[in-house]
Design an enzyme around this catalytic site. Structure first.
Site, PDB file in Angstrom:
ATOM      1  N   SER A  70     -38.392 -45.472  13.885  1.00 30.73           N
ATOM      2  CA  SER A  70     -38.519 -46.208  12.614  1.00 30.73           C
ATOM      3  C   SER A  70     -38.889 -47.662  12.828  1.00 30.73           C
ATOM      4  CB  SER A  70     -37.211 -46.128  11.823  1.00 30.73           C
ATOM      5  OG  SER A  70     -36.214 -46.957  12.410  1.00 30.73           O
ATOM      6  N   ALA A  89     -43.400 -41.974  17.146  1.00 28.08           N
ATOM      7  CA  ALA A  89     -43.598 -43.428  17.118  1.00 28.08           C
ATOM      8  C   ALA A  89     -42.435 -44.088  17.841  1.00 28.08           C
ATOM      9  CB  ALA A  89     -43.710 -43.916  15.677  1.00 28.08           C
ATOM     10  N   HIS A 133     -46.432 -72.411 -10.282  1.00 30.92           N
ATOM     11  CA  HIS A 133     -45.807 -71.465 -11.209  1.00 30.92           C
ATOM     12  C   HIS A 133     -46.881 -70.877 -12.126  1.00 30.92           C
ATOM     13  CE1 HIS A 133     -42.864 -69.809 -14.028  1.00 30.92           C
ATOM     14  NE2 HIS A 133     -43.630 -70.307 -15.000  1.00 30.92           N
TER      15      HIS A 133
END
Length: 350
Positions: free
Chosen positions: A66, A154, A329
């Site tokens: 993982s 993996a 913003h």
């Protein structure tokens, strides 16, 4: 094959010639690590290379490991509709990340339908023409055998450093990886190494930057030396994960007295407008000096946001520099500001 620090033997079409140079940079990369009892066949058992060009869509997929690669493919195939199970030997997924990020990501992926088994190990893996049978020992000690259509292994990488003459030259290595200084020199004069054959993190952008450092140093320049703590790590799963520097736990292990800021996506207008209100940004500061020790994120587009902290960390900015910077913003980047402010009890929008 390297015959000496400045001599390379090249064989092509049965013909061999020798090339000489004052400096040689080794960049032979790495390959996926196989399970010793079940090497990848490209049909039912895949490495990341097979997973990128799959012969067919897996229906029920087992992912062993993982780390970034395992979680990225697990997330991708889960989004594509596969029934995905992830098996991780350690007690949490993406184990190099901050523990809070690991916990959040596991909860999110589980909510998306993924099965995640931590503290578990695959004891056997057998492929047939139509399926893969896996015997898995869970963290409770129970052993279960399940069938999957495909499996992605993996579990790390192996450096491509065998049989190219390094042993004969006596180049210092650690489990096959070449040891280098901060400017990518090996301990053999004239021999340099970059990329996945050197120390972690094993990332494309780190390898590219090492190439620049080595080339500029060879040319007589004085580039900034490599500092792995200033290399951002990105995991392209859903939600995304990004980080730079020390985790909270690593900072405490190193003896720092820390200040922690944590701001949720739910408190950010842009995240809500995007429909991506899950996630958070966490910052870790040295309480004594205000130095940014690390930043850790999980959520939408955090692989883009992390560069702001990476620049700040490389420039050795302190908490006041981040606090006095104006963030536009409405943007996701405002959460970076809020996380810093939160570490010092000055959060505005929570």
């Amino acid at each position: 094959t390297l015959l000496a620090a400045n001599t390379l033997s090249v064989t092509k079409d049965g013909k061999t010639e020798e090339l000489t140079a004052k400096n040689i940079i080794i960049a032979t990369g790495a390959r996926a690590r196989d399970l010793p009892f079940a090497p990848a066949d490209g049909k039912r058992i895949w490495t990341y290379r097979h997973a990128m060009v799959p012969p067919e869509m897996p229906k029920k997929l087992l992912v062993i490991g993982s780390g970034a690669i395992g979680i990225e493919f697990a997330s991708f195939y889960n989004d594509m509709g596969a029934d995905v199970t992830v098996v991780e030997m350690l007690d949490r997924i993406v184990p190099v990340e901050d523990a809070d990020v690991s916990a959040f990501l596991e909860k999110s992926l589980t909510k998306q339908g993924m099965t995640i088994m931590t503290g578990a190990g695959v004891e056997s893996l057998k492929a047939t023409a139509t399926a893969v049978s896996a015997t898995i020992k869970g963290n409770d000690g129970k052993v279960v055998t399940s069938e999957f259509t495909h499996c992605i292994v993996a579990i790390g990488i192996v450096p491509n450093t065998e049989n190219i003459g390094l042993e004969a030259l006596g180049v210092e290595m650690d489990r096959g990886f070449l040891k280098t200084d901060a400017n990518c020199r090996t301990d053999v004069p004239g021999l340099w190494a970059i990329g996945d054959i050197t120390a972690p993190p094993w990332l494309a952008h780190k390898a590219s930057h090492e190439g620049v450092i080595a080339a500029e140093t060879i040319a007589g320049g004085h580039p900034h030396a490599m500092d792995s703590l200033n290399i951002p790590g990105c995991t392209y799963c859903h939600p995304q994960v990004a980080s730079v520097g020390l985790t909270e736990a690593k900072a405490k292990e190193a003896g720092y007295d820390v200040k922690i800021g944590n701001f949720p996506f739910m408190g950010n207008g842009k995240a809500i407008a995007l429909g991506e209100a899950e996630g958070f940004i966490k910052t870790v500061f040295d309480a004594k000096t205000g130095e940014l020790l690390g930043a850790h994120m999980v959520g939408a587009e955090v692989t883009e946001l992390i560069q702001g902290y990476t620049i700040g960390k490389t420039a050795e900015l302190v908490e006041a520099d981040f606090m006095h910077t104006v963030f536009p913003h409405p943007t996701l980047s405002e959460m970076m500001h809020e996380s810093v402010l939160g570490a010092y009890g000055k959060m505005l929008h929570m």
